[in-house]
Scaffold this active site. Sequence first.
Site, PDB file in Angstrom:
ATOM      1  N   ARG A 195     -43.278   7.492 -11.854  1.00  0.00           N
ATOM      2  CA  ARG A 195     -43.554   6.276 -12.634  1.00  0.00           C
ATOM      3  C   ARG A 195     -44.749   6.474 -13.558  1.00  0.00           C
ATOM      4  O   ARG A 195     -44.714   6.046 -14.712  1.00  0.00           O
ATOM      5  CB  ARG A 195     -43.774   5.069 -11.719  1.00  0.00           C
ATOM      6  CG  ARG A 195     -42.488   4.567 -11.072  1.00  0.00           C
ATOM      7  CD  ARG A 195     -42.735   3.405 -10.166  1.00  0.00           C
ATOM      8  NE  ARG A 195     -43.648   3.830  -9.102  1.00  0.00           N
ATOM      9  CZ  ARG A 195     -44.281   3.000  -8.287  1.00  0.00           C
ATOM     10  NH1 ARG A 195     -44.143   1.697  -8.411  1.00  0.00           N
ATOM     11  NH2 ARG A 195     -45.069   3.457  -7.344  1.00  0.00           N
ATOM     12  N   ASN A 217     -39.800   1.351  -9.017  1.00  0.00           N
ATOM     13  CA  ASN A 217     -38.950   1.902  -7.973  1.00  0.00           C
ATOM     14  C   ASN A 217     -37.921   0.862  -7.578  1.00  0.00           C
ATOM     15  O   ASN A 217     -38.227  -0.329  -7.513  1.00  0.00           O
ATOM     16  CB  ASN A 217     -39.774   2.275  -6.742  1.00  0.00           C
ATOM     17  CG  ASN A 217     -40.618   3.510  -6.939  1.00  0.00           C
ATOM     18  OD1 ASN A 217     -40.394   4.295  -7.863  1.00  0.00           O
ATOM     19  ND2 ASN A 217     -41.588   3.705  -6.077  1.00  0.00           N
TER      20      ASN A 217
END
Length: 91
Positions: free
Chosen positions: A18, A36
């Site tokens: 990320r 996520n």
Amino acid sequence: MMRATLVATGKVQGVGYRQFVSVCAHNHGLHGTVQNMPDGSVQIIAEGSLAALDEFARLVWAHGEPEILVDGMQITQGEATGEFKGFWVKW
């Protein structure tokens, strides 16, 4: 302006993916989010120019990153909504 929704699968959670995506987005002037998902994938929503989104989509495969292994990427495109200001990692 265009919007791309990307869903990356593989070894993409718990490996800094990320943050990697966020840096790529910032470097290309894109707005959106990365988060996520419960199924182990990572969802990316990015808005910007078509050229920036195309380059971004190539980069987020993360080739050469030692811990990240993207083995699949689903991409859908549409018109930008303008709902994002900046690019954020969702926790």
